[in-house]
Design a protein around this motif. Structure first.
Motif, PDB file in Angstrom:
ATOM      1  N   HIS A 270       0.807  -1.222   0.000  1.00 47.81           N
ATOM      2  CA  HIS A 270       0.000   0.000   0.000  1.00 47.81           C
ATOM      3  C   HIS A 270       0.842   1.275   0.000  1.00 47.81           C
ATOM      4  O   HIS A 270       0.370   2.328  -0.384  1.00 47.81           O
ATOM      5  CB  HIS A 270      -0.988  -0.011   1.171  1.00 47.81           C
ATOM      6  CG  HIS A 270      -0.333   0.145   2.501  1.00 47.81           C
ATOM      7  ND1 HIS A 270       0.069  -0.934   3.254  1.00 47.81           N
ATOM      8  CD2 HIS A 270       0.003   1.244   3.199  1.00 47.81           C
ATOM      9  CE1 HIS A 270       0.630  -0.486   4.360  1.00 47.81           C
ATOM     10  NE2 HIS A 270       0.608   0.822   4.357  1.00 47.81           N
ATOM     11  N   ALA A 271       2.105   1.171   0.437  1.00 48.56           N
ATOM     12  CA  ALA A 271       2.943   2.367   0.510  1.00 48.56           C
ATOM     13  C   ALA A 271       3.906   2.481  -0.671  1.00 48.56           C
ATOM     14  O   ALA A 271       4.734   3.384  -0.719  1.00 48.56           O
ATOM     15  CB  ALA A 271       3.722   2.373   1.826  1.00 48.56           C
ATOM     16  N   ALA A 272       3.785   1.585  -1.645  1.00 50.49           N
ATOM     17  CA  ALA A 272       4.791   1.499  -2.719  1.00 50.49           C
ATOM     18  C   ALA A 272       4.946   2.790  -3.512  1.00 50.49           C
ATOM     19  O   ALA A 272       6.004   3.046  -4.092  1.00 50.49           O
ATOM     20  CB  ALA A 272       4.451   0.341  -3.659  1.00 50.49           C
ATOM     21  N   GLU A 273       3.891   3.605  -3.523  1.00 50.76           N
ATOM     22  CA  GLU A 273       3.992   4.864  -4.282  1.00 50.76           C
ATOM     23  C   GLU A 273       4.982   5.852  -3.680  1.00 50.76           C
ATOM     24  O   GLU A 273       5.302   6.864  -4.293  1.00 50.76           O
ATOM     25  CB  GLU A 273       2.606   5.512  -4.400  1.00 50.76           C
ATOM     26  CG  GLU A 273       1.692   4.766  -5.357  1.00 50.76           C
ATOM     27  CD  GLU A 273       0.292   5.358  -5.371  1.00 50.76           C
ATOM     28  OE1 GLU A 273      -0.058   6.013  -6.360  1.00 50.76           O
ATOM     29  OE2 GLU A 273      -0.439   5.168  -4.381  1.00 50.76           O
ATOM     30  N   THR A 274       5.481   5.553  -2.463  1.00 51.13           N
ATOM     31  CA  THR A 274       6.492   6.436  -1.871  1.00 51.13           C
ATOM     32  C   THR A 274       7.870   6.182  -2.462  1.00 51.13           C
ATOM     33  O   THR A 274       8.828   6.872  -2.126  1.00 51.13           O
ATOM     34  CB  THR A 274       6.573   6.246  -0.335  1.00 51.13           C
ATOM     35  OG1 THR A 274       6.947   4.888  -0.054  1.00 51.13           O
ATOM     36  CG2 THR A 274       5.246   6.569   0.332  1.00 51.13           C
ATOM     37  N   ILE A 275       7.977   5.172  -3.329  1.00 50.34           N
ATOM     38  CA  ILE A 275       9.259   4.890  -3.992  1.00 50.34           C
ATOM     39  C   ILE A 275       9.215   5.532  -5.376  1.00 50.34           C
ATOM     40  O   ILE A 275       8.555   5.037  -6.286  1.00 50.34           O
ATOM     41  CB  ILE A 275       9.502   3.366  -4.091  1.00 50.34           C
ATOM     42  CG1 ILE A 275       9.509   2.759  -2.679  1.00 50.34           C
ATOM     43  CG2 ILE A 275      10.810   3.071  -4.831  1.00 50.34           C
ATOM     44  CD1 ILE A 275       9.661   1.242  -2.631  1.00 50.34           C
TER      45      ILE A 275
END
Lengths: 371, 99
Positions: A270-275
């Motif tokens: 769910h947090a992958a967009e922070t990469i």
């Protein structure tokens, strides 16, 4: 003479069949938890997948081998078509789990969800009193509503898991939170220490547990598991900033589960967009199976080929997979680095110092989203 | 408020899968799984037979008797295997008792 690296090959066999799909049906939510795991930039309601699009995603997921469908958000009850979506999941024999704050549910709606074939409800609690829980969730009346929802869930015959996110300001209530879950008839409680992604990072100094709290929680959970054996199952995510080794994030990147955002982007977590180096495909443009197998983001950290030292030669590389990629990005500035939670990371000392500094900070007011 | 008690597992209980726990034929992986919150237990043939026998009508004693006869095996051994598996399911809150 230049040595050419061998082209990176990935046989179809190295791609597993996913077990679970987390469907973030919407980012809309009446609560404003200071540790919200949704991204800083939320998807607008008019960008959300339609009912038919979501059902298409569920069909593709079932064909791909997904067994567990988590209906999440935001608050999934904010979707008017929730009952219809649950009925579709049920027709596909997907195990449907509603992850809810309870706000937006009524007794009638809970019954309709049960009749539509919902398998399980996961209800969040923020604390064990209206005063503390409503302050943390940023929603007055939320605590009382949750107690009512738990009663409706029991009345509809649905199994209940209580989801308790723990942090410095409620960790001392942990014993009472487990007792409350038992009292509400929950068969299971997830005690999860807050993860410092998304909005939680904004509130680090107000949320970071102390080392003593983290240690006490671990002891308490072990004792409670013994005492409540056969009464309630306790799943526990300890405070990783005070751990020795990182958590096996997502059970391995692109290995066990996938996440679909409200607008249809498919993420390995769910947090992958922070990469920032990753790009993501949408179910609006590409079949789900192709995204899972061939998507650049899914293959970026699948397996162990991407690892650097000290992970590459570490005997734990297939146990914890180098930890959390998003945490490596946030704390080491490199998503392929060892998660600084690991004692073998050169940044581990700095991580612990920062955690202790935040844990010792005066717990000021929370920064709530949009307020 | 009293704490609800864990299931008592002995030969006289009639058990069945609790709501929210169900068998699923997983065609993609070619196996039968028991689905429960956050869990998917792949079941071998014996485990599938035990789960099928937990119908809420037969007592555990009757279930064990049936298997001892079907497999022509010592009752004590069968009882130990069945009870171990049933306790594991009960500890995970996957079963409920019928009156």
């Amino acid at each position: 003479m230049t040595a050419h690296p061998a082209p990176r090959e990935r046989s179809a066999a190295s791609v597993t069949v996913p077990m679970a799909l987390l469907a973030e049906l919407t980012h809309r939510c009446p609560l404003a938890c200071p540790y919200c795991s949704n991204p800083l930039e939320l998807t607008r309601a008019d960008e959300e997948l339609s009912t038919a699009e979501w059902i298409g995603v569920f069909e593709q997921a079932a064909a791909l081998g997904v067994l567990h469908l988590h209906l999440s958000g935001g608050e999934p009850a904010s979707r008017r078509d929730l009952v219809e979506l649950v009925a579709a999941a049920s027709r596909l024999s997907l195990y449907s789990n509603l992850i809810t704050s309870g706000v937006g549910l009524t007794e009638t709606r809970v019954k309709a969800l049960a009749d539509a074939g919902l398998d399980h409800v996961q209800l969040s609690i923020q604390g064990t009193s209206a005063a503390s829980a409503d302050r943390i969730g940023g929603y007055k009346g939320g605590y009382q509503r949750k107690l009512a929802v738990a009663g409706w869930v029991a009345g509809a015959g649905l199994p209940l898991t209580v989801n308790a996110v723990c942090h410095r300001q409620n960790m001392d209530e942990l014993e009472a939170m487990i007792a409350l879950a038992v009292e509400l008839g929950a068969r299971r409680i997830e005690v999860a220490t807050v993860q410092f992604h998304g909005w939680a990072d904004r509130n680090r100094a107000a949320l970071m547990p102390t080392r003593e709290q983290a240690a006490a929680a671990t002891v308490l959970v072990a004792a409670a598991r013994e005492r409540y054996k056969g009464v309630i199952v306790i799943d526990y995510v300890p405070a990783d900033h005070f751990a020795t080794y990182p958590k096996a994030c997502m059970g391995g990147w692109g290995k066990v589960g996938l996440n679909v955002t409200p607008s249809g982007k498919v993420l390995p977590c769910h947090a992958a967009e922070t990469i920032p180096s990753l790009t993501f495909e949408s179910v609006r443009d590409m079949p789900l199976e192709r995204i899972w197998r061939e998507g650049a983001a899914f293959n970026a950290f699948r397996g162990t080929d991407w690892m650097q030292e000290p992970c590459r030669s570490c005997e734990r590389r297939d146990i914890d997979f180098g930890g959390c990629r998003c945490q490596a990005m946030a704390l080491a500035g490199d998503p392929a680095a060892t998660d600084p939670v690991c004692v073998r990371s050169p940044l581990h000392g700095l991580l612990v110092e920062a955690a202790e500094r935040d844990a010792a900070a005066e717990a000021g007011a929370f920064v709530y989203r949009g307020r | 408020m009293t704490t609800p008690a864990a299931l008592r597992i002995d030969g006289s209980v009639r058990l069945r899968l609790a709501r929210g726990v169900r068998l699923h034929r997983d065609e993609v992986r070619g196996q039968t799984v028991l689905l429960a919150p956050e869990r998917a237990m792949a079941l071998d043939d014996i485990a599938q037979r035990i789960v099928a026998a937990l119908d809420g009508q037969r007592t555990l004693d009757a279930v064990v008797d049936g298997f001892a006869e079907a497999f022509n095996a010592p009752r004590d051994e069968i009882a130990a295997d069945v009870l171990a598996f049933v306790r594991e399911l009960a500890d995970r809150r996957m079963l409920e008792e019928m009156p």
